[in-house]
Design a protein around this motif. Structure first.
Motif, short mmCIF file in Angstrom:
data_model
loop_
_atom_site.label_atom_id
_atom_site.label_comp_id
_atom_site.label_asym_id
_atom_site.label_seq_id
_atom_site.Cartn_x
_atom_site.Cartn_y
_atom_site.Cartn_z
N VAL A 103 6.29 -4.25 9.24
CA VAL A 103 7.53 -3.46 9.30
C VAL A 103 7.35 -2.08 8.65
O VAL A 103 7.98 -1.11 9.04
CB VAL A 103 8.69 -4.28 8.68
N ASN A 104 6.44 -2.01 7.68
CA ASN A 104 6.23 -0.72 6.99
C ASN A 104 5.04 0.06 7.55
O ASN A 104 4.41 0.84 6.83
CB ASN A 104 6.00 -0.97 5.49
N TRP A 105 4.73 -0.15 8.82
CA TRP A 105 3.51 0.45 9.38
C TRP A 105 3.52 1.97 9.26
O TRP A 105 2.51 2.58 8.94
CB TRP A 105 3.30 0.01 10.83
N PHE A 106 4.69 2.57 9.50
CA PHE A 106 4.72 4.04 9.50
C PHE A 106 4.43 4.59 8.10
O PHE A 106 3.59 5.47 7.91
CB PHE A 106 6.07 4.55 10.02
N LYS A 107 5.13 4.01 7.11
CA LYS A 107 4.92 4.44 5.71
C LYS A 107 3.47 4.26 5.30
O LYS A 107 2.90 5.10 4.61
CB LYS A 107 5.74 3.53 4.79
N ALA A 108 2.89 3.14 5.69
CA ALA A 108 1.52 2.83 5.27
C ALA A 108 0.52 3.79 5.90
O ALA A 108 -0.39 4.28 5.22
CB ALA A 108 1.17 1.39 5.62
N LEU A 109 0.70 4.08 7.18
CA LEU A 109 -0.22 5.03 7.84
C LEU A 109 -0.11 6.40 7.19
O LEU A 109 -1.10 7.08 6.96
CB LEU A 109 0.11 5.17 9.32
N LYS A 110 1.13 6.77 6.87
CA LYS A 110 1.36 8.06 6.21
C LYS A 110 0.63 8.08 4.85
O LYS A 110 -0.01 9.07 4.49
CB LYS A 110 2.87 8.24 6.02
N ALA A 111 0.74 6.97 4.13
CA ALA A 111 0.08 6.88 2.81
C ALA A 111 -1.44 7.05 2.96
O ALA A 111 -2.07 7.78 2.20
CB ALA A 111 0.40 5.54 2.16
N VAL A 112 -1.99 6.36 3.95
CA VAL A 112 -3.44 6.42 4.15
C VAL A 112 -3.85 7.85 4.54
O VAL A 112 -4.81 8.40 3.99
CB VAL A 112 -3.89 5.38 5.20
N HIS A 113 -3.09 8.47 5.45
CA HIS A 113 -3.42 9.84 5.85
C HIS A 113 -3.28 10.82 4.68
O HIS A 113 -4.18 11.60 4.41
CB HIS A 113 -2.51 10.30 7.00
N GLU A 114 -2.15 10.73 3.98
CA GLU A 114 -1.91 11.68 2.88
C GLU A 114 -2.97 11.57 1.79
O GLU A 114 -3.34 12.55 1.17
CB GLU A 114 -0.53 11.45 2.26
N SER A 115 -3.44 10.35 1.57
CA SER A 115 -4.41 10.16 0.48
C SER A 115 -5.85 10.38 0.97
O SER A 115 -6.78 10.20 0.21
CB SER A 115 -4.27 8.74 -0.10
N ILE B 234 0.85 -1.19 0.00
CA ILE B 234 0.00 0.00 0.00
C ILE B 234 0.89 1.26 0.00
O ILE B 234 0.57 2.26 -0.65
CB ILE B 234 -1.01 -0.02 1.18
N SER B 235 2.03 1.16 0.68
CA SER B 235 2.98 2.29 0.68
C SER B 235 3.52 2.51 -0.73
O SER B 235 3.65 3.66 -1.19
CB SER B 235 4.17 2.03 1.62
N ALA B 236 3.84 1.41 -1.40
CA ALA B 236 4.40 1.50 -2.76
C ALA B 236 3.37 2.08 -3.73
O ALA B 236 3.69 2.90 -4.59
CB ALA B 236 4.87 0.12 -3.23
N ILE B 237 2.13 1.64 -3.58
CA ILE B 237 1.08 2.12 -4.50
C ILE B 237 0.91 3.64 -4.32
O ILE B 237 0.81 4.39 -5.30
CB ILE B 237 -0.26 1.38 -4.24
N TRP B 238 0.95 4.09 -3.08
CA TRP B 238 0.81 5.54 -2.84
C TRP B 238 2.00 6.30 -3.42
O TRP B 238 1.86 7.36 -4.03
CB TRP B 238 0.64 5.82 -1.35
N LYS B 239 3.19 5.74 -3.25
CA LYS B 239 4.39 6.38 -3.81
C LYS B 239 4.24 6.52 -5.33
O LYS B 239 4.56 7.56 -5.90
CB LYS B 239 5.63 5.54 -3.48
N GLY B 240 3.69 5.48 -5.95
CA GLY B 240 3.47 5.51 -7.40
C GLY B 240 2.54 6.66 -7.80
O GLY B 240 2.86 7.44 -8.70
N PHE B 241 1.42 6.78 -7.13
CA PHE B 241 0.49 7.87 -7.48
C PHE B 241 1.12 9.23 -7.22
O PHE B 241 0.95 10.16 -8.01
CB PHE B 241 -0.83 7.72 -6.72
N LYS B 242 1.85 9.35 -6.10
CA LYS B 242 2.47 10.66 -5.80
C LYS B 242 3.47 11.06 -6.88
O LYS B 242 3.55 12.22 -7.28
CB LYS B 242 3.18 10.59 -4.44
N ARG C 209 -8.03 7.96 -3.14
CA ARG C 209 -7.90 7.71 -1.71
C ARG C 209 -7.58 6.23 -1.55
O ARG C 209 -8.17 5.39 -2.22
CB ARG C 209 -9.21 8.08 -1.02
N LEU C 210 -6.64 5.92 -0.67
CA LEU C 210 -6.25 4.52 -0.50
C LEU C 210 -6.95 3.89 0.69
O LEU C 210 -7.03 4.51 1.76
CB LEU C 210 -4.74 4.40 -0.28
N ILE C 211 -7.43 2.68 0.48
CA ILE C 211 -8.06 1.95 1.57
C ILE C 211 -7.28 0.66 1.80
O ILE C 211 -7.10 -0.14 0.87
CB ILE C 211 -9.53 1.62 1.24
#
Ligand code: F0G
Length: 402
Positions: A293-305, A230-238, A251-253
């Motif tokens: 392990v990627n919890w921080f990145k993923a939460l950030k992705a969800v918040h940012e999106s 989910i972090s990678a998918i958000w990075k892609g859209f950004k 928006r990412l779910i």
């Protein structure tokens, strides 16, 4: 990798790219790759190439030798028999049957670049299958660490078939990952779990392909385990946004199984620290993870999106799996049905409008995890002879025809 940097998404630490650096030395968060694009970028230019991970090569790391099995370019199937503006991105169509192949083509190519001879990963199954296949393709050895007795048979078979050395550990994926991280510190094994940010560069192409095919949907829904994808998918859209290739982002779910939902718990309690699950349990073994392990990145992705996290029951996951199979015609493994279960739950709660354009990421193929014994008992009728079978077929056909 002279034209890339590694950045910590949590504390801002930054360093020149190094293929043997994965974790922020200041705060312990997995780093993120920043690649400076090589050459001009445009949809027109990209669309002259075959659909797949390397179509977007200007935005990917550039190893000298690319280890590929033809990954990406997966079908984006309209699921209008379930909902009018719903699509399923069928990642089960990748060479080893899951989205992990997108990461491995980049990760294993870079492992070669880094001079590694042995690649390794802890896995709930799909990563091990993909790693083993790409290692074979590259002429490298592979070692996989698996939670004992918890990996679906199709995945274990693939890892064995491709010649990986297999270490089974008691406990869950989290214990397997602890072991792999420690072993990788000695630099004997090149780790290709999703704490290795280079691997995730391949996975961000899921976002590129969605935008390439249908533009920007309102929502993208993905299952969450170790939270890399989910972090990678958000990075892609950004990145598409930054390069002016799209005007807005979805928006990412993220969807987790109720029995293995540390990220959902963290998000719904508004906690700043991960709320781990000590003994994760779910029928969706691919996402049976308690300490992503990627919890921080993923939460950030969800918040940012401006997205959400949701948790669904095993019963809803299995029902969604049948729905995808029987209404759309796609066979997906339980973890990959979690997004549909989450989508239906959020529509029911009134959080998502059913006219919204939604893409579900179906991460892995049904054959990975057949669960055959239960299904055959409940769904088949036995015949003792040809005549009896003909009788049964005729009466079934009559009842189906009514
Ligand atoms: N769906 C499937 C089918 C998976 O195999 C995984 C992860 C996920 C979703 C979740 O992705 O971890 O990036 O959040 N499987 C890993 C493995 C853990 O070892 O195969 P994530």
């Amino acid at each position: 990798m002279e034209d890339a940097e590694l950045v910590c998404p949590r504390c801002g630490y930054r360093r020149k790219a190094d293929l043997w650096s994965w974790i922020c030395p200041r705060c312990g968060t997995p780093l993120q790759v920043e690649v400076s694009p090589k050459g001009s970028i445009s949809w027109d230019k990209w669309r002259r190439r075959k659909l797949g991970v390397w179509r977007y090569r200007e935005l990917l790391p550039r190893p000298r030798r690319i280890v590929s099995l033809g990954e990406g370019g997966t079908p984006l199937v309209k699921a209008d028999s379930i909902s009018r503006s719903l699509w399923v991105k069928f990642e089960g169509a990748n060479p080893t049957g899951s989205f992990k192949d997108r990461g491995m083509t980049v990760g294993v190519s870079l492992a070669l670049e880094a001079g590694a001879r042995i690649v390794g990963a802890a896995s709930t199954g799909n990563t091990s299958a993909s790693l083993a296949a790409y290692a074979s393709r590259a002429g490298l050895a592979s070692i996989v660490v698996l939670p004992q007795g918890k990996v679906a048979p199709g995945k274990l078979f693939q890892a064995i078939l491709h010649g990986a050395k297999i270490v089974e550990i008691e406990g869950s994926f989290d214990n397997a990952l602890d072991a792999l991280v420690k072993a990788a510190e000695h630099r004997i094994v090149y780790p290709l779990n999703s704490y290795n940010p280079w691997r995730l560069e391949g996975q961000k192409t899921i976002a590129y392909e969605i935008a390439d095919e249908i533009g920007v949907p309102d929502y993208v829904v993905a299952p969450v385990g170790n939270a890399g994808n989910i972090s990678a998918i958000w990075k892609g859209f950004k990145e598409l946004l930054e390069h002016g290739l799209i005007d807005g982002a979805p928006r990412l779910i993220g969807v987790q199984a109720e029995g293995a939902s540390p990220l959902y718990r963290t998000w719904s309690t508004g906690s700043e620290n991960l709320q781990p699950v000590a003994e994760p349990e779910t029928v969706a073994t691919a996402i049976r993870i308690g300490r992503p392990v990627n919890w921080f990145k993923a939460l950030k992705a969800v918040h940012e999106s401006k997205g959400f996290l949701e948790a669904v029951s095993d019963k809803d996951i299995l029902e969604a799996q049948k729905l995808i199979a029987r209404r759309i015609g796609l066979g997906v493994e339980p973890a990959s049905a979690a997004p549909l279960a989450g989508y239906l739950k959020l529509v029911e709660k009134g959080v998502i409008d059913k006219n919204s354009r939604v893409v579900l990421v179906a991460t892995g193929h049904a054959l990975k995890d057949p669960g055959i014994a239960d299904l055959v008992d409940s769904e088949s009728i036995r015949a003792g002879s040809v005549d009896e079978a003909v009788e049964i077929i005729s009466s079934l056909a009559r009842s189906l025809d009514e």
